[in-house]
Design a protein around this motif. Structure first.
Motif, PDB file in Angstrom:
ATOM      1  N   MET A   1       0.849  -1.175   0.000  1.00 52.76           N
ATOM      2  CA  MET A   1       0.000   0.000   0.000  1.00 52.76           C
ATOM      3  C   MET A   1       0.892   1.234   0.000  1.00 52.76           C
ATOM      4  O   MET A   1       1.932   1.240   0.648  1.00 52.76           O
ATOM      5  N   ALA A   2       0.479   2.231  -0.745  1.00 52.14           N
ATOM      6  CA  ALA A   2       1.256   3.474  -0.797  1.00 52.14           C
ATOM      7  C   ALA A   2       0.303   4.656  -0.810  1.00 52.14           C
ATOM      8  O   ALA A   2      -0.823   4.567  -1.283  1.00 52.14           O
ATOM      9  N   ALA A   3       0.761   5.774  -0.253  1.00 54.33           N
ATOM     10  CA  ALA A   3      -0.072   6.971  -0.192  1.00 54.33           C
ATOM     11  C   ALA A   3       0.809   8.205  -0.226  1.00 54.33           C
ATOM     12  O   ALA A   3       1.955   8.179   0.225  1.00 54.33           O
ATOM     13  N   ARG A   4       0.245   9.272  -0.777  1.00 56.44           N
ATOM     14  CA  ARG A   4       0.914  10.570  -0.744  1.00 56.44           C
ATOM     15  C   ARG A   4      -0.139  11.643  -0.501  1.00 56.44           C
ATOM     16  O   ARG A   4      -1.322  11.416  -0.705  1.00 56.44           O
ATOM     17  N   PRO A   5       0.268  12.827  -0.065  1.00 62.26           N
ATOM     18  CA  PRO A   5      -0.703  13.887   0.226  1.00 62.26           C
ATOM     19  C   PRO A   5      -1.418  14.361  -1.035  1.00 62.26           C
ATOM     20  O   PRO A   5      -0.905  14.232  -2.153  1.00 62.26           O
ATOM     21  N   TYR A   6      -2.616  14.905  -0.823  1.00 59.80           N
ATOM     22  CA  TYR A   6      -3.322  15.643  -1.869  1.00 59.80           C
ATOM     23  C   TYR A   6      -3.386  17.088  -1.406  1.00 59.80           C
ATOM     24  O   TYR A   6      -3.895  17.372  -0.320  1.00 59.80           O
ATOM     25  N   ALA A   7      -2.865  17.991  -2.187  1.00 62.00           N
ATOM     26  CA  ALA A   7      -2.823  19.394  -1.787  1.00 62.00           C
ATOM     27  C   ALA A   7      -3.011  20.276  -3.006  1.00 62.00           C
ATOM     28  O   ALA A   7      -2.511  19.971  -4.091  1.00 62.00           O
ATOM     29  N   THR A   8      -3.744  21.373  -2.825  1.00 59.09           N
ATOM     30  CA  THR A   8      -4.027  22.279  -3.937  1.00 59.09           C
ATOM     31  C   THR A   8      -3.546  23.694  -3.673  1.00 59.09           C
ATOM     32  O   THR A   8      -3.591  24.522  -4.571  1.00 59.09           O
ATOM     33  N   GLY A   9      -3.113  23.974  -2.465  1.00 56.69           N
ATOM     34  CA  GLY A   9      -2.696  25.325  -2.119  1.00 56.69           C
ATOM     35  C   GLY A   9      -1.220  25.549  -2.387  1.00 56.69           C
ATOM     36  O   GLY A   9      -0.476  24.625  -2.720  1.00 56.69           O
TER      37      GLY A   9
ATOM     38  N   ALA B   1       4.645   4.113   2.586  1.00 57.61           N
ATOM     39  CA  ALA B   1       4.340   2.772   2.078  1.00 57.61           C
ATOM     40  C   ALA B   1       4.273   1.774   3.213  1.00 57.61           C
ATOM     41  O   ALA B   1       4.900   1.957   4.273  1.00 57.61           O
ATOM     42  N   ALA B   2       3.506   0.722   3.012  1.00 63.88           N
ATOM     43  CA  ALA B   2       3.374  -0.338   4.012  1.00 63.88           C
ATOM     44  C   ALA B   2       3.040  -1.639   3.302  1.00 63.88           C
ATOM     45  O   ALA B   2       2.525  -1.648   2.177  1.00 63.88           O
ATOM     46  N   ILE B   3       3.336  -2.739   3.952  1.00 63.92           N
ATOM     47  CA  ILE B   3       2.985  -4.063   3.430  1.00 63.92           C
ATOM     48  C   ILE B   3       1.935  -4.663   4.337  1.00 63.92           C
ATOM     49  O   ILE B   3       2.119  -4.742   5.560  1.00 63.92           O
ATOM     50  N   LEU B   4       0.825  -5.055   3.762  1.00 67.13           N
ATOM     51  CA  LEU B   4      -0.274  -5.649   4.510  1.00 67.13           C
ATOM     52  C   LEU B   4      -0.310  -7.141   4.201  1.00 67.13           C
ATOM     53  O   LEU B   4      -0.466  -7.536   3.049  1.00 67.13           O
ATOM     54  N   GLU B   5      -0.164  -7.946   5.223  1.00 64.90           N
ATOM     55  CA  GLU B   5      -0.138  -9.394   5.038  1.00 64.90           C
ATOM     56  C   GLU B   5      -1.296 -10.033   5.797  1.00 64.90           C
ATOM     57  O   GLU B   5      -1.484  -9.774   6.984  1.00 64.90           O
TER      58      GLU B   5
END
Length: 290
Positions: free
Chosen positions: A1-9, A19-23
């Motif tokens: 799993m991976a994630a990054r911010p969402y930003a518009t300003g 990132a992380a690994i889900l088992e």
């Protein structure tokens, strides 16, 4: 799993990817000695750009609840009160003793319906319960912007905000529809708005200015998501509905701390109902006083 911010300003923020690994552990299946551990290559999801508003809008528009046409969500269909709130930035006038860098001695502020909220010295809930609102808050929060303009187009010349401690008062069990419209003043930006005390249904959202004649025809009253926080789309609008059945004083504010500190917040006061379990209980006797 991976994630990054969402930003518009325009603000600087941490744009790294987490990132992380889900088992999953197998609850049923072959015994341990017959299990075969297959090592697969580690792949990384392809994430959208941090400011991909189009992607964010398409993703959030797909979100649905577990309700369906046979068992629809408990969305208020008969609306008692309609509200239209503009959400965004503006300029606050500085005092004569201040030397602010904005035009005509102004500084950047944030507001809902042009009112930049000022926290009072006394607790709002205390003032409401003991009926001591005089000098603490006013119940004349504007139900719509002070003037109409192209909210997501070229900003108007009037960008100066007003300050105040103003609230909206609702009778118990009022069904509410609220349209929150982003503005392009200083810059269009996504604002995560959080409502205390209630969950609400997100019945619609879109790009550009809300159209009161055509957009409500597309509201989702069957399986909308139920939340207490929603992002007002950058350069767009969102429509929510909720039933005011929780007596008390409840803040609604932007979760971007800098915007909240600039005044992007307001409060709803829900009055008591007639039944005993519909009334705001008194404070405990040992509650420390403000």
């Amino acid at each position: 799993m991976a994630a990054r911010p969402y930003a518009t300003g325009p603000a600087t923020f941490d744009n790294t990817t987490t990132a992380a690994i889900l088992e999953y552990a197998l609850a049923h299946g072959p015994s341990q000695k017959h299990k075969k551990h297959i090592k697969l290559p580690l792949t990384k999801p392809k994430l959208p750009y941090f400011n991909d508003t189009s992607f964010a809008a398409k993703f959030t528009n797909k979100l649905r609840s577990l309700a369906n046409s046979n068992f629809p969500a408990n969305v208020p269909t008969e609306i008692d009160r309609h509200f239209f709130f503009t959400v965004g930035l503006g300029l606050l006038p500085c005092s004569k003793t201040q030397n602010c860098s904005g035009a005509n001695n102004t500084m950047v502020g944030a507001a809902i319906n042009n009112v930049s909220f000022v926290l009072p010295n006394n607790a709002l809930l205390q003032a409401h319960f003991f009926k001591q609102s005089n000098g603490v808050f006013a119940s004349n929060f504007p139900l719509k912007p002070p003037f109409r303009f192209n909210y997501t187009g070229t900003p108007p010349n009037k960008t100066v905000l007003s300050k105040g401690t103003k609230v909206v008062v609702l009778p118990y069990n009022t069904s509410v529809e609220l349209i929150m419209q982003d503005t392009s003043i200083i810059g269009a930006e996504s604002h995560p708005l959080h409502l205390h005390g209630f969950n609400f249904f997100v019945v619609g959202q879109g790009v550009g200015n809300f159209n009161s004649k055509t957009d409500p025809k597309n509201f989702n009253l069957i399986d909308p998501i139920e939340r207490n926080t929603i992002g007002v789309p950058s350069g767009g609008w969102v429509a929510i509905r909720f039933r005011a059945d929780n007596p008390g004083v409840w803040f609604m504010h932007c979760l971007l701390e800098v915007h909240m500190s600039w005044g992007l917040k307001m409060a709803w006061i829900v009055l008591d109902g007639k039944k005993k379990n519909q009334k705001l209980p008194p404070p405990p006797s040992d509650l420390p006083k403000c």
